[in-house]
Design a protein around this motif. Structure first.
Motif, PDB file in Angstrom:
ATOM      1  N   MET A 172       1.289  -1.661  -0.327  1.00 31.95           N
ATOM      2  CA  MET A 172      -0.334   0.430  -0.027  1.00 31.95           C
ATOM      3  C   MET A 172       1.182   1.050  -0.063  1.00 31.95           C
ATOM      4  N   ASP A 173       0.257   2.088  -0.516  1.00 36.23           N
ATOM      5  CA  ASP A 173       0.735   3.624  -0.962  1.00 36.23           C
ATOM      6  C   ASP A 173       1.465   4.192   0.474  1.00 36.23           C
ATOM      7  N   ASN A 174       2.472   3.958   0.321  1.00 36.19           N
ATOM      8  CA  ASN A 174       2.847   4.951   2.353  1.00 36.19           C
ATOM      9  C   ASN A 174       2.152   6.293   2.830  1.00 36.19           C
ATOM     10  N   ARG A 175       1.716   6.913   1.763  1.00 39.26           N
ATOM     11  CA  ARG A 175       0.580   8.147   2.002  1.00 39.26           C
ATOM     12  C   ARG A 175      -0.242   7.883   2.305  1.00 39.26           C
ATOM     13  N   VAL A 176      -1.874   7.190   1.935  1.00 41.41           N
ATOM     14  CA  VAL A 176      -2.311   5.993   2.328  1.00 41.41           C
ATOM     15  C   VAL A 176      -2.259   5.479   3.543  1.00 41.41           C
ATOM     16  N   LYS A 177      -1.138   5.353   3.987  1.00 39.88           N
ATOM     17  CA  LYS A 177      -0.786   4.528   5.540  1.00 39.88           C
ATOM     18  C   LYS A 177      -1.230   5.907   6.297  1.00 39.88           C
ATOM     19  N   PHE A 178      -0.300   6.289   6.150  1.00 39.17           N
ATOM     20  CA  PHE A 178      -0.543   7.413   7.162  1.00 39.17           C
ATOM     21  C   PHE A 178      -1.752   8.286   7.243  1.00 39.17           C
ATOM     22  N   TYR A 179      -2.894   8.254   6.322  1.00 38.03           N
ATOM     23  CA  TYR A 179      -4.287   8.608   6.769  1.00 38.03           C
ATOM     24  C   TYR A 179      -4.437   7.631   7.522  1.00 38.03           C
ATOM     25  N   SER A 180      -4.918   7.399   6.967  1.00 36.22           N
ATOM     26  CA  SER A 180      -5.396   5.965   7.832  1.00 36.22           C
ATOM     27  C   SER A 180      -4.868   5.504   9.365  1.00 36.22           C
ATOM     28  N   TRP A 181      -3.862   5.290   9.854  1.00 35.55           N
ATOM     29  CA  TRP A 181      -3.239   5.800  11.040  1.00 35.55           C
ATOM     30  C   TRP A 181      -3.100   7.382  11.662  1.00 35.55           C
ATOM     31  N   LEU A 182      -3.169   7.830  10.813  1.00 35.37           N
ATOM     32  CA  LEU A 182      -2.986   9.687  11.857  1.00 35.37           C
ATOM     33  C   LEU A 182      -4.751   9.386  12.351  1.00 35.37           C
ATOM     34  N   ILE A 183      -5.728   9.576  10.591  1.00 34.38           N
ATOM     35  CA  ILE A 183      -7.316   9.614  11.892  1.00 34.38           C
ATOM     36  C   ILE A 183      -7.720   8.733  11.864  1.00 34.38           C
ATOM     37  N   ALA A 237       5.206   3.929  14.749  1.00 39.34           N
ATOM     38  CA  ALA A 237       3.930   3.582  14.062  1.00 39.34           C
ATOM     39  C   ALA A 237       3.956   1.964  13.498  1.00 39.34           C
ATOM     40  N   HIS A 238       3.612   0.930  13.556  1.00 44.98           N
ATOM     41  CA  HIS A 238       3.526   0.157  12.769  1.00 44.98           C
ATOM     42  C   HIS A 238       3.544  -0.073  11.522  1.00 44.98           C
ATOM     43  N   ALA A 239       2.772   1.144  10.921  1.00 41.98           N
ATOM     44  CA  ALA A 239       2.256   1.324   9.222  1.00 41.98           C
ATOM     45  C   ALA A 239       3.493   2.164   9.393  1.00 41.98           C
ATOM     46  N   ASN A 240       4.150   2.572   9.965  1.00 44.26           N
ATOM     47  CA  ASN A 240       5.543   3.038   9.097  1.00 44.26           C
ATOM     48  C   ASN A 240       7.233   2.331   9.213  1.00 44.26           C
TER      49      ASN A 240
END
Length: 239
Positions: free
Chosen positions: A1-12, A32-35
């Motif tokens: 998955m695109d790292n930007r999309v991972k960040f969006y989901s994580w931040l929300i 964060a695990h997403a990072n």
């Protein structure tokens, strides 16, 4: 998955439960695990991602200056956010899939079948096209169906398309939209996994105004429980 999309989901997800400063958010992101690439979050990137979250999900990452410049989520209380929650849930599952590639500690249900039809069916709904496909009933009977789709529904791990089955003229063999036919009796709710050889008939066939109003998820399933609507069963109040 695109790292930007991972960040969006994580931040929300993060700001859904806490109001945090940029510095606190950046520190959380480091661990964060997403990072998975251990990226460092800078302010310029953070503000760009805030704008992207607003445009893509309709969720505002607001800054409360009176609370020490802490960021929080601002949602529109009037909007129905079911679609937004679906999108976020899908993103989280996709992100989870990346993390589970090398793990065997999660047991999942069988995913819905024939989801590849979803794009074509939604396109047909938007463009008011007809769908033509082969359909196999629960008894194994196969038939050719031309459907005027109205909306789709996901229910108990199955996708369904709801629409009006087109009658065929015996003389011409073409779809017939005679006003004499009671169109409500022609409404069908069909699961994707019984559909095959789906094609779009790329000609506009708009639903009549009354049927268009009736065939919305809210109106069609009003006073209903489950996936199928029973026209001849009166509504019963349960205390």
């Amino acid at each position: 998955m695109d790292n930007r999309v991972k960040f969006y989901s994580w931040l929300i997800g993060l700001l859904d439960s806490a109001h945090l400063t940029f510095e606190e958010i950046a520190d959380e992101w480091k661990e964060a695990h997403a990072n998975q690439d251990n990226n460092v979050l800078d302010k310029r990137t953070f503000h760009r991602y805030r704008e992207n979250i607003q445009s893509q999900f309709g969720i505002t990452v607001e800054c409360n200056k009176s609370d020490g410049y802490r960021y929080y989520l601002k949602r529109d209380p009037v909007d129905d956010d079911d679609v937004t929650e679906w999108m976020l849930s899908s993103l989280r599952l996709a992100s989870l899939g990346d993390m589970l590639k090398y793990h065997n500690k999660v047991m999942l249900d069988t995913p819905p079948y024939n989801t590849e039809y979803l794009d074509d069916i939604l396109s047909a709904i938007d463009k008011q096209y007809l769908l033509k496909f082969k359909y196999v009933s629960g008894f194994g009977a196969e038939s050719d169906i031309v459907l005027q789709p109205a909306f789709v529904r996901y229910f108990k791990r199955r996708w369904y398309v709801v629409g009006v089955k087109k009658q065929r003229s015996a003389s011409e063999g073409k779809a017939n939209s005679s006003a004499e036919v009671d169109m409500r009796k022609l409404v069908r709710c069909l699961p994707f996994d019984r559909i095959s050889f789906l094609k779009l008939i790329c000609e506009k066939h708009p639903l009549p105004a009354k049927m268009k109003k009736f065939l919305t998820p809210e109106n069609y399933y009003e006073d209903c429980f489950g996936i199928y609507r029973m026209e001849n069963v009166p509504v019963e109040k349960i205390r």
